[in-house]
Design an enzyme around this catalytic site. Structure first.
Site, PDB file in Angstrom:
ATOM      1  CE  LYS A  83       0.704  20.811  17.227  1.00  0.00           C
ATOM      2  NZ  LYS A  83       0.348  21.717  16.133  1.00  0.00           N
TER       3      LYS A  83
HETATM    4  C1  E4P Z   1       3.108  22.429  14.074  1.00  0.00           C
HETATM    5  O1  E4P Z   1       2.404  21.545  14.480  1.00  0.00           O
HETATM    6  C2  E4P Z   1       2.737  23.835  14.028  1.00  0.00           C
HETATM    7  O2  E4P Z   1       1.339  23.879  13.802  1.00  0.00           O
HETATM    8  C3  E4P Z   1       3.366  24.605  12.896  1.00  0.00           C
HETATM    9  O3  E4P Z   1       4.214  23.765  12.134  1.00  0.00           O
HETATM   10  C4  E4P Z   1       3.999  25.886  13.298  1.00  0.00           C
HETATM   11  O4  E4P Z   1       4.524  26.501  12.147  1.00  0.00           O
HETATM   12  P1  E4P Z   1       4.909  28.035  12.116  1.00  0.00           P
HETATM   13  O5  E4P Z   1       6.173  28.220  12.885  1.00  0.00           O
HETATM   14  O6  E4P Z   1       5.110  28.339  10.663  1.00  0.00           O
HETATM   15  O7  E4P Z   1       3.756  28.789  12.722  1.00  0.00           O
END
Ligand code: E4P
Length: 217
Positions: A83
């Protein structure tokens, strides 16, 4: 539609995995912090039973360092998706690592143009954050719709991984718009099964059953 679970909580992933609800997992530095675990150890444990893509996020900011981190994370298991953030250095990293055959999830996407350029850089997944756009009174679902249109117009193979999912309606709306994947916290996945009329109907059936005085077992 595929379900990824947005957590590094191994027990929560296992519970949903046993029900066949886990097509993959996403983590990020905040979720690693919440787990209290070492990133390499917890990611390895998740990959020991989740066979779909498991996203593990780099934390360096410069491309060369990101690439080195990405290779180390990818060495954990063949199903790691590295990522990377949607920055210029993140896109360079995406291009290099996808060229080496690794899955890459480009994260922190907040515009259709960002999604377009991530696809050009060879992203396997693009992660538009719905909830964080909604938090500032922008429409996260509009973004998913725009990306769907652009990717379909040009037959990009990058999968739309709708992220920052906060409630069950987000999941339904993403399914209607045509997101390829949603990544949601375990509580949101469980909430998909809930309906107040289901609970009410069950209470009535149980009350009437008690009055029959019967038993099945
Ligand atoms: C996505 O890969 C992120 O880990 C996640 O969805 C972020 O979510 P949040 O905005 O609730 O922290």
């Amino acid at each position: 539609m595929k379900f990824f679970i947005d957590t590094a909580d191994v027990d929560a992933i296992r519970e949903l995995h046993d029900l066949g609800m886990v097509d993959g997992v996403t983590t990020n530095p905040s979720l690693i912090l919440k787990s209290g675990r070492n990133i390499l150890e917890v990611t390895k444990e998740i990959c020991s039973f989740v066979k779909g893509p498991v996203s593990a996020e780099v934390v360096a900011l410069k491309a060369d360092d990101m690439i080195a981190e990405g290779r180390k994370l990818a060495a954990i298991a063949p199903n790691i998706a590295v990522k990377v953030p949607l920055t210029w250095d993140g896109l360079k990293t995406c291009k290099v690592l996808s060229g080496e055959g690794f899955m890459v999830n480009v994260t922190l996407c907040f515009s259709a143009n960002q999604a377009l350029i991530a696809a050009k850089a060879g992203a396997t997944f693009i992660s538009p954050f719905i909830g964080r756009l909604d938090d500032i009174n922008l429409d996260g679902l509009d973004l998913i719709g725009d990306i769907r249109t652009i990717y379909d117009n040009y037959d990009f193979k990058t999968q739309i991984l709708a992220a920052s999912i906060r409630n069950a309606n987000h999941v339904k709306d993403c399914a209607l718009i045509g997101a390829d994947v949603v990544t949601a916290p375990p509580n949101v996945i469980k909430a998909l099964a809930s309906h107040v009329l289901t609970d009410k109907g069950l209470d009535q059936f149980n009350a009437d059953w008690a009055k029959t005085g019967q038993k099945i077992l």
